[in-house]
Design a protein around this motif. Sequence first.
Motif, PDB file in Angstrom:
ATOM      1  N   UNK A 123       0.830  -1.212   0.000  1.00  0.00           N
ATOM      2  CA  UNK A 123       0.000   0.000   0.000  1.00  0.00           C
ATOM      3  C   UNK A 123       0.863   1.260   0.000  1.00  0.00           C
ATOM      4  N   UNK A 124       1.858   1.282   0.853  1.00  0.00           N
ATOM      5  CA  UNK A 124       2.728   2.461   0.933  1.00  0.00           C
ATOM      6  C   UNK A 124       3.442   2.717  -0.388  1.00  0.00           C
ATOM      7  N   UNK A 125       3.989   1.670  -0.971  1.00  0.00           N
ATOM      8  CA  UNK A 125       4.738   1.846  -2.220  1.00  0.00           C
ATOM      9  C   UNK A 125       3.804   2.322  -3.332  1.00  0.00           C
ATOM     10  N   UNK A 126       2.615   1.751  -3.410  1.00  0.00           N
ATOM     11  CA  UNK A 126       1.660   2.197  -4.437  1.00  0.00           C
ATOM     12  C   UNK A 126       1.340   3.680  -4.254  1.00  0.00           C
ATOM     13  N   UNK A 153       2.142   7.150  -6.589  1.00  0.00           N
ATOM     14  CA  UNK A 153       1.015   7.921  -7.124  1.00  0.00           C
ATOM     15  C   UNK A 153      -0.134   7.075  -7.612  1.00  0.00           C
ATOM     16  N   UNK A 154      -0.162   5.800  -7.216  1.00  0.00           N
ATOM     17  CA  UNK A 154      -1.249   4.908  -7.624  1.00  0.00           C
ATOM     18  C   UNK A 154      -2.157   4.603  -6.442  1.00  0.00           C
ATOM     19  N   UNK A 155      -3.420   4.254  -6.766  1.00  0.00           N
ATOM     20  CA  UNK A 155      -4.336   3.816  -5.715  1.00  0.00           C
ATOM     21  C   UNK A 155      -4.148   2.313  -5.536  1.00  0.00           C
ATOM     22  N   UNK A 156      -3.820   1.844  -4.333  1.00  0.00           N
ATOM     23  CA  UNK A 156      -3.548   0.407  -4.152  1.00  0.00           C
ATOM     24  C   UNK A 156      -4.767  -0.467  -4.442  1.00  0.00           C
ATOM     25  N   UNK A 157      -4.524  -1.551  -5.163  1.00  0.00           N
ATOM     26  CA  UNK A 157      -5.583  -2.488  -5.541  1.00  0.00           C
ATOM     27  C   UNK A 157      -5.597  -3.627  -4.521  1.00  0.00           C
ATOM     28  N   UNK A 158      -6.034  -3.330  -3.324  1.00  0.00           N
ATOM     29  CA  UNK A 158      -5.907  -4.278  -2.217  1.00  0.00           C
ATOM     30  C   UNK A 158      -6.829  -5.477  -2.395  1.00  0.00           C
ATOM     31  N   UNK A 159      -8.068  -5.236  -2.815  1.00  0.00           N
ATOM     32  CA  UNK A 159      -9.047  -6.326  -2.872  1.00  0.00           C
ATOM     33  C   UNK A 159      -8.617  -7.393  -3.877  1.00  0.00           C
ATOM     34  N   UNK A 160      -8.152  -6.961  -5.046  1.00  0.00           N
ATOM     35  CA  UNK A 160      -7.825  -7.933  -6.078  1.00  0.00           C
ATOM     36  C   UNK A 160      -6.494  -8.626  -5.821  1.00  0.00           C
ATOM     37  N   UNK A 161      -5.561  -7.956  -5.196  1.00  0.00           N
ATOM     38  CA  UNK A 161      -4.243  -8.557  -4.981  1.00  0.00           C
ATOM     39  C   UNK A 161      -4.179  -9.382  -3.709  1.00  0.00           C
TER      40      UNK A 161
END
Length: 177
Positions: A160-163, A167-175
């Motif tokens: 999450x932090x790196x995303x 400048x990206x929104x983290x894709x937590x649900x899919x990953x």
Amino acid sequence: MRERNKARVATVWLDGCSGCHMSIFDMDDRLLELKDRIELVYSPLVDAKDYPKDVDVALVEGCIGNEEQRKFAHTMRASTKTFVSLGDCAVTSNIVAYRNPFKMHDVIHRAFIENSEGEIVLPQEDVPPLLPFAVPIHEIIDVDVYIPGCPPSADLIHYTLVELLEGRHPDIKNRFG
Ligand code: SF4
């Protein structure tokens, strides 16, 4: 003053057990890589008394359980670009909400009288009053990113932090399901 090329990051401990902060530590040597990209401007880990202006990312552990935390949530939101609810207590209120079905008087009685092993000391007026219910942060302010888990894994926090730094929104649900 902003350090050049570094994101201003805060970590905050509200109504939680600090286990989510332990997961931040569990990033281990990845913390050393992040230190060149992050300036930690507010945290239980640094000596900052007041929440600073112009925070890029706030990782916030715990739910909102008292009046002081409710006000502080608004203070943080006003000075934070990306607000992250870190862990199940922040996202759902989790185990802190176990007190919600009970009357406030019964909660206080149980915690400070029935469970007391020594002198009984009740909360004084300088202790922030409890809210009637412990609530997830998004019931008080807008939240941008949710990191589930009790505690969330170090891998998920790092991702999450790196995303966000990229400048990206983290894709937590899919990953991470
Ligand atoms: S989500 Fe779990 S580890 Fe994090 S503060 Fe709540 S109880 Fe502790």
